[in-house]
Write an enzyme that holds these catalytic residues in place. Structure first.
Site, PDB file in Angstrom:
ATOM      1  N   GLU A 177      33.160  20.183  35.499  1.00  0.00           N
ATOM      2  CA  GLU A 177      33.863  21.400  35.101  1.00  0.00           C
ATOM      3  C   GLU A 177      33.033  22.295  34.188  1.00  0.00           C
ATOM      4  O   GLU A 177      33.537  22.888  33.227  1.00  0.00           O
ATOM      5  CB  GLU A 177      35.192  21.042  34.453  1.00  0.00           C
ATOM      6  CG  GLU A 177      36.139  20.350  35.433  1.00  0.00           C
ATOM      7  CD  GLU A 177      37.460  19.952  34.799  1.00  0.00           C
ATOM      8  OE1 GLU A 177      37.552  19.929  33.554  1.00  0.00           O
ATOM      9  OE2 GLU A 177      38.402  19.660  35.550  1.00  0.00           O
ATOM     10  N   ASN A 198      35.139  22.978  25.249  1.00  0.00           N
ATOM     11  CA  ASN A 198      36.335  22.922  26.101  1.00  0.00           C
ATOM     12  C   ASN A 198      36.400  21.655  26.950  1.00  0.00           C
ATOM     13  O   ASN A 198      37.325  21.500  27.738  1.00  0.00           O
ATOM     14  CB  ASN A 198      36.373  24.133  27.036  1.00  0.00           C
ATOM     15  CG  ASN A 198      36.728  25.405  26.296  1.00  0.00           C
ATOM     16  OD1 ASN A 198      37.606  25.403  25.440  1.00  0.00           O
ATOM     17  ND2 ASN A 198      36.026  26.484  26.597  1.00  0.00           N
ATOM     18  N   HIS A 417      50.708  12.825  40.448  1.00  0.00           N
ATOM     19  CA  HIS A 417      50.435  11.602  39.697  1.00  0.00           C
ATOM     20  C   HIS A 417      49.321  11.879  38.701  1.00  0.00           C
ATOM     21  O   HIS A 417      48.137  11.851  39.059  1.00  0.00           O
ATOM     22  CB  HIS A 417      49.998  10.468  40.632  1.00  0.00           C
ATOM     23  CG  HIS A 417      51.068   9.957  41.525  1.00  0.00           C
ATOM     24  ND1 HIS A 417      50.787   9.201  42.659  1.00  0.00           N
ATOM     25  CD2 HIS A 417      52.415  10.072  41.483  1.00  0.00           C
ATOM     26  CE1 HIS A 417      51.923   8.884  43.259  1.00  0.00           C
ATOM     27  NE2 HIS A 417      52.916   9.401  42.558  1.00  0.00           N
ATOM     28  N   GLU A 418      49.667  12.182  37.462  1.00  0.00           N
ATOM     29  CA  GLU A 418      48.661  12.247  36.405  1.00  0.00           C
ATOM     30  C   GLU A 418      48.507  10.842  35.833  1.00  0.00           C
ATOM     31  O   GLU A 418      49.444  10.276  35.285  1.00  0.00           O
ATOM     32  CB  GLU A 418      49.066  13.224  35.313  1.00  0.00           C
ATOM     33  CG  GLU A 418      48.114  13.235  34.126  1.00  0.00           C
ATOM     34  CD  GLU A 418      46.650  13.443  34.529  1.00  0.00           C
ATOM     35  OE1 GLU A 418      45.830  12.531  34.283  1.00  0.00           O
ATOM     36  OE2 GLU A 418      46.347  14.513  35.100  1.00  0.00           O
ATOM     37  N   HIS A 486      42.195  15.496  41.401  1.00  0.00           N
ATOM     38  CA  HIS A 486      41.633  16.287  40.313  1.00  0.00           C
ATOM     39  C   HIS A 486      40.925  15.359  39.335  1.00  0.00           C
ATOM     40  O   HIS A 486      41.248  14.185  39.228  1.00  0.00           O
ATOM     41  CB  HIS A 486      42.723  17.093  39.617  1.00  0.00           C
ATOM     42  CG  HIS A 486      43.113  18.311  40.385  1.00  0.00           C
ATOM     43  ND1 HIS A 486      43.206  19.565  39.818  1.00  0.00           N
ATOM     44  CD2 HIS A 486      43.416  18.478  41.697  1.00  0.00           C
ATOM     45  CE1 HIS A 486      43.557  20.448  40.737  1.00  0.00           C
ATOM     46  NE2 HIS A 486      43.695  19.802  41.887  1.00  0.00           N
ATOM     47  N   GLU A 487      39.926  15.940  38.636  1.00  0.00           N
ATOM     48  CA  GLU A 487      38.992  15.146  37.841  1.00  0.00           C
ATOM     49  C   GLU A 487      38.401  14.024  38.709  1.00  0.00           C
ATOM     50  O   GLU A 487      38.413  12.855  38.348  1.00  0.00           O
ATOM     51  CB  GLU A 487      39.654  14.552  36.587  1.00  0.00           C
ATOM     52  CG  GLU A 487      40.135  15.592  35.600  1.00  0.00           C
ATOM     53  CD  GLU A 487      41.480  16.200  35.980  1.00  0.00           C
ATOM     54  OE1 GLU A 487      41.668  17.417  35.819  1.00  0.00           O
ATOM     55  OE2 GLU A 487      42.356  15.442  36.450  1.00  0.00           O
ATOM     56  N   GLU A 505      39.512  18.857  43.159  1.00  0.00           N
ATOM     57  CA  GLU A 505      39.089  19.859  42.185  1.00  0.00           C
ATOM     58  C   GLU A 505      37.571  19.767  42.078  1.00  0.00           C
ATOM     59  O   GLU A 505      36.864  20.321  42.883  1.00  0.00           O
ATOM     60  CB  GLU A 505      39.803  19.590  40.865  1.00  0.00           C
ATOM     61  CG  GLU A 505      39.591  20.645  39.795  1.00  0.00           C
ATOM     62  CD  GLU A 505      40.243  20.246  38.494  1.00  0.00           C
ATOM     63  OE1 GLU A 505      40.813  21.117  37.830  1.00  0.00           O
ATOM     64  OE2 GLU A 505      40.179  19.054  38.128  1.00  0.00           O
ATOM     65  N   GLU A 511      42.375  27.229  35.912  1.00  0.00           N
ATOM     66  CA  GLU A 511      43.060  27.002  34.633  1.00  0.00           C
ATOM     67  C   GLU A 511      42.196  27.357  33.439  1.00  0.00           C
ATOM     68  O   GLU A 511      42.703  27.658  32.350  1.00  0.00           O
ATOM     69  CB  GLU A 511      43.537  25.547  34.526  1.00  0.00           C
ATOM     70  CG  GLU A 511      42.453  24.510  34.415  1.00  0.00           C
ATOM     71  CD  GLU A 511      41.938  24.032  35.766  1.00  0.00           C
ATOM     72  OE1 GLU A 511      41.243  23.000  35.800  1.00  0.00           O
ATOM     73  OE2 GLU A 511      42.225  24.690  36.789  1.00  0.00           O
TER      74      GLU A 511
END
Length: 706
Positions: A177, A198, A417-418, A486-487, A505, A511
């Site tokens: 990222e 960040n 699902h985080e 994601h991640e 992602e 975001e």
């Protein structure tokens, strides 16, 4: 999966090492533009070179390994045998940028043996395509090397012959990222980005870059380095020798062990890939990465439908609502009278509002984040194992009613699902979580891995997590569930083998415009992404922000594009799931631009990259499967530009109703981002158009058959 043509010619050459002059081996691409030479030097060190159109682009580059408790594989080799073959097939994507994919290459297999004890064997296989090459190491079955092998480092070199203009992000072991940097190869300094304010979980141990890394030479030669079929191995970063213009593989490790890869003999490594073209658009059209993966192992995946989706997501980044329910009680007391904080976004009424909007505007799904218990306890806690479960809802979210209502309206619910990077908790609960999805007929889940990986000491891109991500995909397939991760680990073309690997992602996404303190993503970001990250696979970028400034929520943040560019991203940045990310009220206030989101396809028969330069601009046209309608998107960086289009790809004798969404005369990504002009014309094949793109702007077009 339907395969049209398959031609395999094996063993075109078999060369013994007995004759000194026959040790040099070479293979060319089908069109002869790419040539690979292989040999061993006087010390028995294996190396290769690559030529493109008779120019050396990769000079003498050595290959080898270091092991734990074993002698290294790096010298004292002889070439025992070589064999070559050719392969040509056309296979079909169940979903994708195009329907038919040509897989045509010439292959060279080199069998090496150590000439001194312990006389072990190693094979290197090259597949050479018209648009580049892939090569991998094969550790064959042998008595001299058996059982488990512990690799401490892989030494694969890419010795470059020019100080290329390079588009890169640092070799971070935890995330992708970062903003892309544009420098000469000799000026890469990844370590200066090691403390990004960040990016809390970032880890950059040395001057290295993550892949894909793309380069442009003075004569227009374009190179992009990556890997394919990353399975049961560690992710590869590339160390940069800025003095000698050399890249060398550096595997992601772990704090918990003194090796980077553990494999059981025999085994193969992932493919190391070099895409080579003489122009930027051909990089995007290349299918080398997916072609280097095995064919579909799932067979029928018709249960997954490419779709656009809305959802409870952007409003939480803006601060309009929250993921958490706001209770302070222990999570076991949800039914004991607790009350909401009043800002919880994933409540039944709010989700129904998104369902109604989606049903009205040809949008097939709604993503619901923050529906399950645990969000109050996951950020900032060192031990996040056991925080989330993936079946227990907050009191204000009636999952039965939401699913029932969605089915009534023809809208699917997308699960979320985080994991908070607590991998053991998620692994233990996957069967239960996917069974719940199967019960409700949910076929798509967005997974997340925010934070430092648990168990402590593991990294997002090491072998432990490579296996976790891939095992999750295989487990999900058993429940007819598709994964949008994601991640994640990097995309390496495994969507061919497991087509329920639909998107991910793996980049600095939308975001960051809402909460980053460094100004968000600059206008050049996506014109770079299209020629770097997008080469590896689909991207869940979440486009479609209409309220560019969002001053009522965050005065210091904004999206750094025009609204016309936000529309163009539905065509330019590919994914089979595309989010209409903004708030319902912002779409309802802009019915003109909203029409393009309603019309645009997500599943393509043909893709054509009409023009582009890395980091500057790109225009892509895609033909929708089933309808024959075309959609075109073009984006530019911080510079305005005028482009000419010739619609020579349209059908003969067919008139199209063309709706054009373009930057207005006063449009500017910062000063006037909402200035958009919408016009409708009738056009046929070979019509020409001239379009002006504002600074940070773009255009989108729908071409429907009349």
């Amino acid at each position: 999966m339907k395969i049209y043509i398959s031609i395999l010619v094996m063993a075109l050459a078999l060369v013994s090492c007995n004759s000194e002059e026959k040790k040099v081996t070479a293979i060319t691409s089908p069109n002869a533009n790419v040539k690979v030479d292989f040999n061993v030097n006087s010390e028995g060190r294996p190396f290769y070179t690559v030529q493109f159109k008779n120019k050396t682009v990769v000079d003498t580059s050595y290959l080898g390994f270091e092991f734990k408790d074993l002698p290294a594989f790096h010298k004292n080799f002889i070439i025992k045998n070589t064999s070559s073959s050719s392969f040509d097939e056309t296979w079909q994507m169940p979903w994708g940028e195009q329907l038919d994919v040509v897989n045509n290459y010439n292959e060279l297999k080199v069998e090496l043996q150590e000439k001194t004890s312990p006389e072990r064997f190693l094979n290197i296989v090259f597949k050479v395509y018209d648009d580049g090459l892939g090569f991998r190491y094969e550790f064959p079955k042998q008595s001299r090397l058996k059982g488990e092998v512990y690799i401490t480092e892989e030494h694969t070199e890419f010795n470059l012959t020019e100080d290329y203009k390079t588009f890169w992000i640092p070799g971070d072991w935890d995330i992708y990222e970062h903003l892309y940097n544009t420098t000469k190869l000799s000026e890469i300094d990844a370590l200066k980005l090691a403390n990004h304010k960040n990016l809390a979980q970032t880890y950059i141990p040395e001057n290295a870059v993550n892949t894909p890394v793309t380069m442009v030479g003075g004569d227009g030669t374009h190179l992009s380095f990556h890997e394919a079929a990353l399975v049961d191995y560690s992710g590869m970063t590339l160390k940069v020798d800025t003095e000698n213009l050399n890249l060398e593989s550096h595997l992601v490790g772990s704090e918990n062990r003194d090796y980077k890869v553990k494999r059981t003999m025999p085994f193969n490594t992932p493919w190391r890939t070099i895409q080579i073209t003489d122009n930027a658009p051909d990089l995007i059209e290349s299918k080398l990465i997916v072609n280097l993966n095995e064919p579909n192992k799932l067979e029928d995946v018709s249960w997954f439908k490419p779709m656009k989706y809305t959802g409870v997501w952007w409003e939480m980044h803006l601060g309009k609502s929250s993921w958490d329910y706001g209770m302070t009680q222990d999570m076991s007391t949800w039914t004991d009278g607790g009350t909401s904080n009043g800002t919880h976004g994933a409540n039944t009424e709010n989700v129904k509002r998104f369902i109604d909007f989606s049903a009205k505007h040809n949008i097939g799904g709604v993503l619901v984040e923050g529906w399950n218990t645990g969000w109050e306890h996951w950020i900032g806690f060192e031990d996040r194992e056991g925080v989330f479960d993936f079946v227990t809802t907050y009191p204000d979210y009636d999952i039965d009613e939401v699913v029932r209502y969605g089915k009534e309206k023809g809208v699917d619910i997308i699960m979320h699902h985080e994991t908070s990077a607590a991998t053991e908790t998620y692994t233990k609960q996957q069967d239960t979580a996917f069974a719940l999805m199967q019960k409700y007929g949910m076929h798509t889940v967005k997974t997340g891995y925010v934070g430092k990986i648990l168990p402590k000491g593991e990294y997002h891109h090491g072998q432990y997590m490579v296996n976790h991500y891939n095992n999750t995909v295989e487990k999900a397939a058993k429940y007819q569930v598709a994964i949008n991760a994601h991640e994640p680990i990097k995309a390496t073309g495994l969507r061919r083998t497991y087509p329920n690997t639909i998107s991910r992602e793996g980049l600095r996404g939308q975001e960051f415009n809402a909460w980053a303190t460094d100004g968000g993503n600059p206008p050049e970001h996506l014109p770079i992404v299209a020629f770097t990250r997008m080469l590896s696979g689909p991207i869940d970028f979440t486009p479609g922000i209409f309220n560019i400034k969002f001053d009522e929520f965050k005065k210091d943040n904004q999206v750094n594009t025009t609204i016309a560019q936000q529309l163009a991203l539905y065509v330019v940045i590919y994914s089979p799931v595309q989010m209409a990310a903004d708030l319902v009220e912002h779409y309802e206030a802009n019915p003109g631009p909203l029409q393009f989101i309603e019309d645009v396809g997500v599943d393509w028969e043909t893709t054509k990259v009409l023009n582009g330069e890395v980091g500057d601009y790109v225009t892509i046209a895609r033909k929708e499967r089933g309808t024959g309608n075309w959609f075109i998107g073009g984006i530019t960086d911080e510079n305005s530009r005028t482009i000419d289009l010739t619609l020579d790809f349209l059908e003969e004798n067919q008139t199209y109703e063309v709706r054009i969404y373009k930057d207005g005369e006063a449009a500017h990504w910062d000063k006037n981002p909402l200035d958009i002009v919408i016009e409708t014309v009738a056009l046929k094949k070979d019509a020409t158009l001239r379009l002006k793109l504002a600074e940070g702007g773009g255009f989108a077009m729908s071409l429907k058959k009349k």
